[in-house]
Design a protein around this motif. Structure first.
Motif: not given
Length: 378
Positions: A287-303
């Motif tokens: 079975p396939y699933t679409a993930p809750a999120f695909s990737d993450a970007v870390l900002s220069s402010t820590g967000e």
């Protein structure tokens, strides 16, 4: 499709005034955070028409065109603090000035010095020097702002390079496989390559990725300043580490992965070519699933900016901003004039956002835009 159920309830004209609720527990020195962006925050549609700097376009307009095809399907770009932009095609790096003027190209197809087979990732170290990662050659290449080749280095692990990121001191974070029994890849880990050439193995290990379990469920690496973020969409976890590999907090999303039928996968499999992911077309194994999120970007402010990838062909992805403590603050769907759907955020700072999109002809564009008001720095 099933992942659209309830989505209409999330579409709003503005961001809710209250912040998302999270559960936080401390285990040792590590914060364990449980959160749900979908349940707590509406989505704001942000229409973008103005650009601070833009590169790419169509040749007949006098702009340099970047095509995403079978040869350079891993097209990406990196913006330097000075305004310089590096666009990484499969076998060359093209440099642009702060006002979008092409400055020249470095590289060609091959395996010799200054040659590339498949440029996959890149990041910038102090001095606006690009570190380009060639996945096919398992090689790193340092390129100066002038386009001059500074040096090249084979993978310190002796195997393939999966991801990379740059820290503020000029060291490189590398995501590499760890061989198991009979040479099989069972686990993956992070290495830190220092400017003097020494290598440290960080105490960060995770199970190897199985790209056939989901449409796209990678382990993503993002590094900025003195922080490293590892996003694992298979477990819905984002882990934040210090530059030495000490875990600072783990953020777990309560948002569930979305089941997809074989028909859904076949219908949307072409979407994965835009990211270089592979989904078998002729032999569904689900079975396939679409993930809750695909990737993450870390900002220069820590967000941290999380991407919730749409499986609809005509819908843009949703981007969720987590503050430096891991609390969801805003969710937006970025819509660009002239872009049918796909828009990806590559970098985020306190004032700007670096994005990539494709126009109706399939040509790729990169641009710096002002940070959306919904993503007001905390």
């Amino acid at each position: 499709m099933s992942n659209r159920l309830g989505r209409s309830k999330l579409l709003r004209a503005s961001i809710a005034s209250t912040c998302a609720l999270v559960s936080i527990a401390s285990i040792g020195a590590t914060q364990q955070i449980m959160t749900s962006a979908r349940a707590d925050l509406p989505v704001r549609v942000v229409r973008q028409e103005a650009f601070l700097t833009r590169v790419g376009g169509v040749e007949r307009s006098g702009s340099l065109e970047f095509e995403i095809d079978h040869r350079n399907g891993f097209l990406t770009a990196v913006g330097a603090p000075s305004g310089l932009t590096f666009v990484l095609e499969a076998t060359r790096v093209i440099r642009f000035s702060g006002d979008g003027r092409p400055l020249g190209a470095t590289g060609r197809q091959g395996a010799g010095p200054g040659e590339f087979r498949r440029l996959w990732r890149g990041c910038v170290i102090p001095g606006d020097t690009l570190v380009a990662m060639d996945n096919a050659l398992a090689r790193l290449t340092w390129i100066a702002p002038s386009g001059k080749l500074v040096r090249s280095l084979q993978s310190p692990s002796g195997g393939e390079l999966l991801e990379s990121g740059c820290l503020g001191d000029g060291s490189i974070i590398l995501h590499v496989p760890v061989s198991g029994n009979a040479g099989t890849r069972s686990r993956e880990q992070l290495l830190r390559l220092f400017p003097n050439g020494t290598v440290a193995r960080l105490p960060v290990l995770f199970e190897a990725e199985d790209i056939f379990a989901t449409i796209r469920a990678p382990v993503g690496i993002s590094a900025v300043g003195k922080r490293i973020v590892v996003s694992d969409s298979r477990t819905n976890e984002i882990s934040v580490y210090s530059e030495r590999g000490t875990m600072l907090r783990r953020i777990t999303s309560r948002d569930r992965q979305i089941p997809l039928s074989d028909a859904d996968v076949r219908k949307n499999s072409s979407l994965d070519s835009r990211d270089g992911a592979a989904v078998p077309r002729s032999r569904p194994i689900g079975p396939y699933t679409a993930p809750a999120f695909s990737d993450a970007v870390l900002s220069s402010t820590g967000e941290i900016l999380l991407r919730e990838r749409s499986t609809g062909r005509k819908e843009s992805d949703v981007w969720t901003l987590l503050d430096s403590l891991g609390t969801p603050r805003a969710r937006i769907r970025l819509v660009l004039t002239g872009s049918p759907a796909f828009t990806r955020v590559l970098q985020l700072t306190a004032e700007r956002m670096f994005i990539m999109w494709r126009d109706h002809d399939g040509a790729a564009h990169f641009a710096w835009i002002a940070r959306p008001e919904a993503f007001t720095a905390n």
